[in-house]
Design a protein around this motif. Structure first.
Motif, PDB file in Angstrom:
ATOM      1  N   ALA A 132       0.859  -1.181   0.000  1.00 24.18           N
ATOM      2  CA  ALA A 132       0.000   0.000   0.000  1.00 24.18           C
ATOM      3  C   ALA A 132       0.898   1.234   0.000  1.00 24.18           C
ATOM      4  N   ILE A 133       0.394   2.325  -0.562  1.00 27.76           N
ATOM      5  CA  ILE A 133       1.149   3.572  -0.600  1.00 27.76           C
ATOM      6  C   ILE A 133       0.312   4.676   0.048  1.00 27.76           C
ATOM      7  N   PRO A 134       0.807   5.248   1.154  1.00 27.53           N
ATOM      8  CA  PRO A 134       0.060   6.351   1.793  1.00 27.53           C
ATOM      9  C   PRO A 134       0.305   7.663   1.067  1.00 27.53           C
ATOM     10  N   PHE A 135      -0.696   8.508   1.050  1.00 29.61           N
ATOM     11  CA  PHE A 135      -0.527   9.842   0.468  1.00 29.61           C
ATOM     12  C   PHE A 135      -1.517  10.787   1.116  1.00 29.61           C
ATOM     13  N   THR A 136      -1.244  12.053   1.001  1.00 29.41           N
ATOM     14  CA  THR A 136      -2.089  13.076   1.628  1.00 29.41           C
ATOM     15  C   THR A 136      -2.472  14.132   0.603  1.00 29.41           C
ATOM     16  N   ILE A 137      -3.752  14.495   0.604  1.00 28.23           N
ATOM     17  CA  ILE A 137      -4.245  15.595  -0.223  1.00 28.23           C
ATOM     18  C   ILE A 137      -4.389  16.810   0.687  1.00 28.23           C
ATOM     19  N   ASN A 138      -3.678  17.864   0.369  1.00 31.87           N
ATOM     20  CA  ASN A 138      -3.715  19.065   1.202  1.00 31.87           C
ATOM     21  C   ASN A 138      -5.022  19.838   1.005  1.00 31.87           C
ATOM     22  N   LYS A 139      -5.397  20.579   2.027  1.00 30.86           N
ATOM     23  CA  LYS A 139      -6.604  21.399   1.944  1.00 30.86           C
ATOM     24  C   LYS A 139      -6.464  22.425   0.816  1.00 30.86           C
ATOM     25  N   GLY A 140      -7.548  22.636   0.098  1.00 30.16           N
ATOM     26  CA  GLY A 140      -7.566  23.624  -0.974  1.00 30.16           C
ATOM     27  C   GLY A 140      -6.976  23.140  -2.285  1.00 30.16           C
ATOM     28  N   SER A 141      -6.616  21.857  -2.348  1.00 30.05           N
ATOM     29  CA  SER A 141      -6.008  21.339  -3.576  1.00 30.05           C
ATOM     30  C   SER A 141      -7.051  21.088  -4.651  1.00 30.05           C
ATOM     31  N   GLY A 142      -6.756  21.538  -5.878  1.00 29.90           N
ATOM     32  CA  GLY A 142      -7.597  21.205  -7.007  1.00 29.90           C
ATOM     33  C   GLY A 142      -7.207  19.841  -7.543  1.00 29.90           C
TER      34      GLY A 142
END
Length: 329
Positions: A36-46
């Motif tokens: 599995a690969i963890p990732f994060t989407i930052n607030k306000g990202s299109g």
């Protein structure tokens, strides 16, 4: 004219090929080199920024195609910020849905039956998947955030395994565990034996915590509760070591001595009658059930047999015989 027609035909063909490839790509599972690969989407990202953040985390996905897919499906403005985990078999289209639904990476924390609130706080503070926003709060300040109706936290959190999104607030765990304890306590209280000597559910919770600490044998909890309930009804001292140990706090070194039993504290049930002022641990479901539906018996004493079980007696003479048999030998 022939050249124009050929050009148009070629453009149409290329467009059809691109559309076919785009469809194929959107349906094809993303190849991973890890479980599995963890990732994060930052607030306000299109959609474009989200695609880049996913790629930067090590997911083999093309941000341009990801952006196009998000726009083509009408979901580019619906992607939710947060921490995620890409697992094998996920297609780009499924990934888009995962972000739209907010299917965040799941973390878990297990709170153990019989832990004190102090141990619970230590486990929560040590969990790397939580946002540590209560570390600087005192127990009283924490309870004001969780449930203003209570000032003492001991016993008020249900031991269980809690699932949460990575990065969740510690307060979320405290509030879930507290709500769960109140619900389980209410259910047990509503079905209680009406002759029990408890003035309110909190006293029953205190008894459940004593039962929790007195035995690890689930089959004996109802009998342990019966002994203490019988003592309460007769006005006898509870004389239970776990309450004394709790009252000693950090001073307890693992050995309980005669002087400890004789040193008065609010939790010393050898020197003070009745229940201690608060629970002494986090009781589980079975201890709650035992405290509110104890076994029907005339037992007033119990002693360990040395094999994890207890011998119960209805009078002091029989109890002393059992002590000589199981302890002094």
């Amino acid at each position: 004219m022939t050249f124009l027609r050929k050009t148009i035909a070629l453009v149409v063909l290329l467009a059809a090929a691109a559309a076919a490839y785009f469809y194929w790509w959107s349906q094809k599972p993303i190849t991973l080199d890890a479980p599995a690969i963890p990732f994060t989407i930052n607030k306000g990202s299109g959609a474009h920024a989200a695609g880049q953040q996913i790629a930067d985390a090590g997911v083999p996905i093309r941000p341009l195609l990801f952006n196009m897919l998000a726009r083509a499906t009408g979901k580019s403005a619906k992607l939710k910020a947060g921490s995620y985990e890409l697992k094998p078999g996920t297609t780009p289209l499924r990934l888009i849905d995962q972000l739209v639904r907010g299917e965040f990476a799941q973390e878990s924390l297990t709170i153990i039956e019989g832990w004190t609130f102090r141990q619970m706080r230590q486990a929560i503070a040590a969990h790397t998947g939580l946002r540590h926003d209560t570390v600087q709060l005192s127990d009283k300040e924490l309870m004001e955030r969780v449930s203003p109706g209570f000032t003492e936290p001991e016993g008020l959190f249900f031991p269980d395994t809690y699932l949460f999104a990575k990065g969740s607030s510690e307060l979320d765990i405290y509030r879930k565990a507290h709500a769960a304890m109140l619900q389980h306590l209410k259910e047990a209280w509503d079905n209680r034996d009406p002759k029990l000597p408890y003035a309110n559910p909190y006293q029953a919770l205190t008894m459940a915590s004593i039962v929790e600490k007195e035995t690890g044998q689930k089959s004996e909890r109802a009998m342990i509760a019966s002994v203490f309930v019988n003592r309460l009804k007769l006005g006898m001292m509870l004389q239970t070591d776990p309450t004394v140990i709790y009252g000693l706090g950090p001073k307890f070194d693992g050995n309980i001595r005669k002087k400890d039993l004789e040193t008065d504290t609010p939790y010393n049930t050898y020197t003070r009658a009745g229940l201690p002022p608060t629970p002494i641990a986090l009781p589980g479901r079975q201890s709650l059930a035992a405290a509110l539906a104890p076994a029907k018996s005339d037992a007033l004493y119990f002693v360990s047999r040395g094999n994890g079980t207890s011998h119960f007696s209805a009078n002091l003479a029989d109890h002393n015989k059992a002590v000589n048999r199981y302890q002094k030998q």
